[in-house]
Write a protein that holds these residues in place. Structure first.
Motif, short mmCIF file in Angstrom:
data_model
loop_
_atom_site.label_atom_id
_atom_site.label_comp_id
_atom_site.label_asym_id
_atom_site.label_seq_id
_atom_site.Cartn_x
_atom_site.Cartn_y
_atom_site.Cartn_z
N PHE A 97 45.12 41.57 49.81
CA PHE A 97 44.87 42.87 49.19
C PHE A 97 43.65 42.84 48.28
CE2 PHE A 97 45.52 45.93 45.71
CZ PHE A 97 45.56 47.10 46.45
N SER A 98 43.42 41.72 47.59
CA SER A 98 42.30 41.63 46.66
C SER A 98 40.95 41.81 47.34
CB SER A 98 42.33 40.28 45.94
OG SER A 98 42.11 39.21 46.84
N LYS A 99 40.89 41.55 48.65
CA LYS A 99 39.64 41.72 49.38
C LYS A 99 39.34 43.19 49.71
CE LYS A 99 40.12 37.16 51.54
NZ LYS A 99 40.27 36.41 52.81
N GLN A 100 40.34 44.05 49.46
CA GLN A 100 40.19 45.47 49.80
C GLN A 100 39.84 46.33 48.59
OE1 GLN A 100 43.95 46.45 51.59
NE2 GLN A 100 43.85 44.77 53.06
N VAL A 101 39.83 45.74 47.39
CA VAL A 101 39.57 46.50 46.17
C VAL A 101 38.50 45.80 45.34
CG1 VAL A 101 41.86 47.54 46.05
CG2 VAL A 101 41.48 45.30 45.02
N ASP A 102 37.95 46.52 44.37
CA ASP A 102 36.87 45.97 43.55
C ASP A 102 37.35 45.48 42.20
OD1 ASP A 102 37.42 48.35 42.35
OD2 ASP A 102 35.34 49.03 42.21
N TYR A 103 38.67 45.24 42.07
CA TYR A 103 39.21 44.70 40.84
C TYR A 103 40.12 43.52 41.18
CZ TYR A 103 43.32 47.52 42.12
OH TYR A 103 44.38 48.07 42.79
N VAL A 104 40.45 42.73 40.17
CA VAL A 104 41.35 41.59 40.36
C VAL A 104 42.79 42.09 40.25
CG1 VAL A 104 42.08 39.35 39.47
CG2 VAL A 104 39.65 39.99 39.40
N PRO A 105 43.57 42.10 41.34
CA PRO A 105 44.94 42.63 41.30
C PRO A 105 45.92 41.62 40.70
CG PRO A 105 44.41 41.92 43.51
CD PRO A 105 43.17 41.70 42.69
N GLU A 125 41.62 45.06 32.99
CA GLU A 125 41.13 45.13 34.36
C GLU A 125 39.84 44.32 34.49
OE1 GLU A 125 41.38 48.67 37.13
OE2 GLU A 125 39.29 48.79 36.52
N LEU A 126 39.88 43.30 35.34
CA LEU A 126 38.71 42.50 35.63
C LEU A 126 38.03 43.06 36.87
CD1 LEU A 126 40.22 40.66 33.65
CD2 LEU A 126 39.59 38.70 35.07
N LYS A 127 36.76 43.43 36.75
CA LYS A 127 36.02 44.02 37.88
C LYS A 127 34.91 43.06 38.30
CE LYS A 127 35.78 48.08 38.76
NZ LYS A 127 36.20 49.40 39.31
N TYR A 128 34.80 42.85 39.61
CA TYR A 128 33.76 41.98 40.15
C TYR A 128 32.41 42.69 40.11
CZ TYR A 128 37.45 38.92 41.91
OH TYR A 128 38.53 38.07 42.01
N ASP A 129 31.36 41.91 39.86
CA ASP A 129 30.00 42.45 39.82
C ASP A 129 29.06 41.38 40.36
OD1 ASP A 129 28.06 44.23 37.27
OD2 ASP A 129 27.50 43.50 39.26
N SER A 130 28.54 41.61 41.56
CA SER A 130 27.67 40.63 42.21
C SER A 130 26.27 40.60 41.62
CB SER A 130 27.59 40.91 43.71
OG SER A 130 27.12 42.23 43.94
N SER A 131 25.94 41.57 40.74
CA SER A 131 24.60 41.62 40.14
C SER A 131 24.46 40.73 38.91
CB SER A 131 24.25 43.06 39.76
OG SER A 131 25.04 43.50 38.67
#
Length: 590
Positions: A363-371, A541-547
Motif C-alpha cells: 500500500f505504501s507504494k500507492q500513496v505519497d506518505y508513510v502509512p 505525517e511523513l511525506k516523501y520528497d525526491s527533490s
C-alpha cells in the motif's frame, strides 16, 4: 414504512399477529421520530437516520448462515428489529428529552444488574472531568481557531434555554459515551420528551428488556451482558437467542463504514469544526468497496483509499476493531451454544476481515506518505536525567547547542560513510556555506521567527525518525544498526568522535519552540522526507520528497521572548556574529 424487513424476518413475523403489531407500531413510531429529528447534539455526525437502520438490519440478516436461519425464531426476528431501532436512538434525543433525562423525573433511573449511576450524578461526574480537559481534547470536541480550542467547557444547564454550538457538542459527547445504556432504558421506560411525553416501546416487559439489552450490548463487552441474562436463560428464553442477536447487531453496526454515510459532496460544502467528526467523515469517504468475493469464503474484504495518514490510521483501527469483534463473538457463541447440536448452528457467515491496507508495504507504494503510526514518544529510564539538568535552566541556547552537536555528529558520520563507500562521494549534499549552518530569521508581524539548523550530514531514514529522533531518551547511536556502521572491535570502538546525545534531539527543539518543520534525506536513500511536529503529540505525517538533498534541516518557530534571549550583538557593524554570554560555540569546522 421506510424500513423493509428482510424476507425471512418478514416470514417469521407473520407467525404471530400480536407480536407483528408490536414490531410494526414501534417501527412506525421510531421512523416518524427519527425522520423529523434534527440531531440537535450531533449536527456533524455521519448518517444515523432511517437508511442507516435499514442497512444495519439488512447486514445483520446477511450475516446469518443458512443453518442459523433454520433456527431463527419469531422472537429472534422481533428482538432483532427492535434492537436495531434502539441501538443509536439516543443520538436523536431532543433538547427537552435530554433535560428530562438529566434534570427531570428520569434522572434517578438505573437498570438492575449493571450498577448504573443515576443520570444526574453521572452528568456531574462528566462535567467535573470535562472541566479538566487539555487543549488537545478541547480541540477534538469543539474545534479550533488559530491553533487554540474554539471554546472552553461550561455547564449548559445554566442557560439551557439558549444553548450554544459548544454546549450542544459537550452534551453530544456525553450522549455518545452513554448512548448504549440510554437505548436499554428507552426500551424499558420510553424515550423522554417534553412535558413527560414519551415514545414507548410496545410489547411486554420481557420483550422490551431483552431488546434493550441487545441494543445496549453493542457498546459493551459481550461477556458483561451474559451476567444480565441470568435473569432469564442466557442460552434460550421463550425461543429468543439473545446472545446470538448481540453478535449480529455489533458486527452489523461495525460494518456500516461505507462512503454513502458521509457523502463527499456534503463534506466539501460544509464546515465541520470538530476534529473527531472530520476524521469520521474522511474515513467513511475513503471506503470504496465492501465485498465477499475474496478467495477466503469466510471473510469479508474492505477496499479503501485513505488520502492521509490520520485517515489511514483510523481505518486500520476500524479493521482491527471489526476483527476483534469477530474473534470475541465467535468465542462467546462457542461458549454459549457450542455444546448443543441444534443451537451450535447459530453462527456468522464471516470469521475474518481482509483489506488492501493489510499489506502496508504494498500500500505504501500507492500513496505519497508513510502509512505508519509515527508520533512523539518517550523511551529509556534516563529521560528525567536528560531533562532536569542541564536542559531546564530557561536557557534556549542549550537547545541550539544540542541540535548543533547532533548536526556535527551527522556530518562526521557522513565523512566516515563516504570514506567507507566510495560510491557515496558524489552524494547530492545541501548547498550551503558550511557543513553546519544556523540562522535566525526576522520575526513576522506576530513576533514569531524561524530558527534554522541546517547540516550536510548523513540524514535520517523513516526508522531513525520514528524510533529515535521522535522518541526522547532513545539514542540511535546505541542501536545495533549504528554500531555496525561506525564501531570496530578496537579501542576506542567508535569511529565517530561524538559531541552530542541524539536521544534528546526532539526535546532540544522543544526547549526553543512548540512547532518544528524537518526535512531530511539519508545519504543512501533516493528520496527524502518532510514532516512537521508540535508538542501536542498528535499523529505525524511523513511525506516523501525526491527533490531533497542529503542532510537535515530543522526549522523551529520561536517566540519573540525566546528570540530576545538569543539575540547576539554585532561588532563594528560587521555581518559576523560574536558569541556573547551564550553557552554554545562557533568553530571553523566540526
Amino acid at each position: 414504512m421506510n424500513i423493509n424487513y428482510p424476507e425471512f424476518i418478514e416470514e417469521r413475523l407473520k407467525l404471530d399477529r400480536n407480536l407483528r403489531a408490536v414490531v410494526d407500531t414501534t417501527t412506525s413510531d421510531f421512523e416518524q421520530w427519527i425522520n423529523t429529528s434534527r440531531l440537535p447534539f450531533f449536527t456533524d455526525y455521519t448518517d444515523h437516520g432511517i437508511d442507516h437502520l435499514a442497512q444495519v438490519l439488512a447486514t445483520a440478516a446477511n450475516l446469518m448462515t443458512e443453518e442459523a436461519k433454520e433456527h431463527f425464531t419469531l422472537g429472534d426476528a422481533a428482538i432483532l428489529v427492535l434492537s436495531v431501532l434502539l441501538h443509536d436512538s439516543a443520538l436523536h434525543i431532543s433538547e427537552a428529552g435530554f433535560y428530562t433525562l438529566i434534570q427531570g423525573h428520569a434522572s434517578s433511573r438505573t437498570t438492575r444488574g449493571f450498577k448504573d449511576i443515576p443520570w444526574n450524578k453521572l452528568w456531574d461526574d462528566f462535567l467535573f472531568s470535562a472541566n479538566r480537559w487539555d487543549d488537545r481534547k478541547l480541540i477534538e470536541i469543539f474545534g479550533e481557531i488559530d491553533g487554540k480550542p474554539k471554546a472552553l467547557v461550561r455547564d449548559p444547564f445554566e442557560h439551557f434555554d439558549n444553548l450554544t454550538e459548544t454546549d450542544r457538542k459537550l452534551i453530544g459527547e456525553f450522549i455518545r459515551r452513554h448512548h448504549p445504556r440510554m437505548a436499554h432504558e428507552f426500551a424499558l421506560y420510553g424515550v423522554p420528551g417534553p412535558n413527560d411525553e414519551v415514545i414507548t416501546i410496545q410489547g411486554d416487559k420481557d420483550i422490551r428488556d431483552i431488546s434493550g439489552l441487545v441494543a445496549r450490548s453493542h457498546g459493551l463487552p459481550l461477556r458483561r451482558c451474559l451476567e444480565y441474562l441470568n435473569w432469564y436463560h442466557h442460552r434460550e428464553y421463550k425461543g429468543i437467542h439473545a446472545v446470538y442477536l448481540m453478535t449480529l447487531l455489533r458486527i452489523a453496526d461495525y460494518l456500516q463504514i461505507q462512503a454513502d454515510r458521509a457523502p463527499a459532496i456534503a463534506f466539501e460544502y460544509r464546515h465541520i469544526p470538530s476534529e473527531i467528526s472530520v476524521q469520521e467523515w474522511k474515513a467513511h469517504n475513503a471506503v470504496k468497496n465492501i465485498t465477499q468475493t475474496h478467495n477466503d469464503p469466510e471473510s469479508i474484504e474492505i477496499q479503501a483509499r485513505p488520502e492521509d495518514v490520520k485517515t489511514f490510521l483510523r481505518l486500520k483501527d476500524w479493521l482491527a476493531g471489526i476483527q476483534d469483534e469477530l474473534d470475541k463473538s465467535w468465542a462467546v457463541l462457542g461458549e454459549v451454544y457450542g455444546s448443543h447440536d441444534k443451537l451450535s448452528k447459530l453462527g456468522l457467515i464471516i470469521r475474518r476481515v481482509r483489506s488492501n491496507l493489510d499489506n502496508v508495504k504494498i500500500f505504501s507504494k500507492q500513496v505519497d506518505y508513510v502509512p505508519e503510526k509515527i508520533e512523539l514518544g518517550v523511551a529509556g529510564s534516563d529521560l528525567l536525567k536528560l531533562l532536569v539538568r542541564p536542559l531546564y535552566h530557561n536557557k534556549p541556547e542549550i537547545g541550539i547547542r544540542e541540535l548543533m552537536q547532533n548536526a556535527i555528529d551527522a556530518v562526521r558520520e557522513r565523512w566516515i560513510l563516504q570514506e567507507k563507500y566510495p560510491e557515496l562521494q558524489n552524494a547530492p549534499l545541501i548547498e550551503q556555506e558550511g557543513d553546519v549552518v544556523i540562522w535566525l530569521d526576522d520575526p513576522d508581524e506576530s513576533g514569531f521567527a524561524w530558527l534554522t539548523i541546517s547540516d550536510r550530514g548523513v540524514g535520517m531514514t523513516v526508522d531513525i525518525i520514528r524510533d529515535y529522533f521522535l522518541t526522547a531518551g532513545a539514542s540511535f547511536r546505541n542501536s545495533d544498526a549504528w554500531k555496525k556502521e561506525f564501531e570496530t572491535n578496537e579501542r576506542p570502538a567508535s569511529q565517530v568522535l561524538r559531541s552530542g546525545r541524539f536521544g534528546i534531539g526532539v526535546l532540544a527543539g522543544f526547549l526553543l519552540g512548540e512547532e518544528m518543520e524537518i526535512s531530511t534525506r539519508y545519504i543512501k536513500s533516493e528520496k527524502g522526507i518532510r514532516f512537521k511536529t508540535a508538542r501536542d503529540f498528535s499523529a505525524i505525517e511523513l511525506k516523501y520528497d525526491s527533490s531533497l538533498a542529503v542532510g537535515t534541516i530543522i526549522r523551529i518557530l520561536i517566540s519573540n521572548n525566546t528570540k530576545n534571549k538569543l539575540e547576539i550583538p554585532r561588532k563594528n557593524n560587521s555581518r559576523r556574529n560574536v558569541p556573547f554570554k551564550l553557552d554554545w560555540f562557533v568553530y571553523q569546522a566540526p
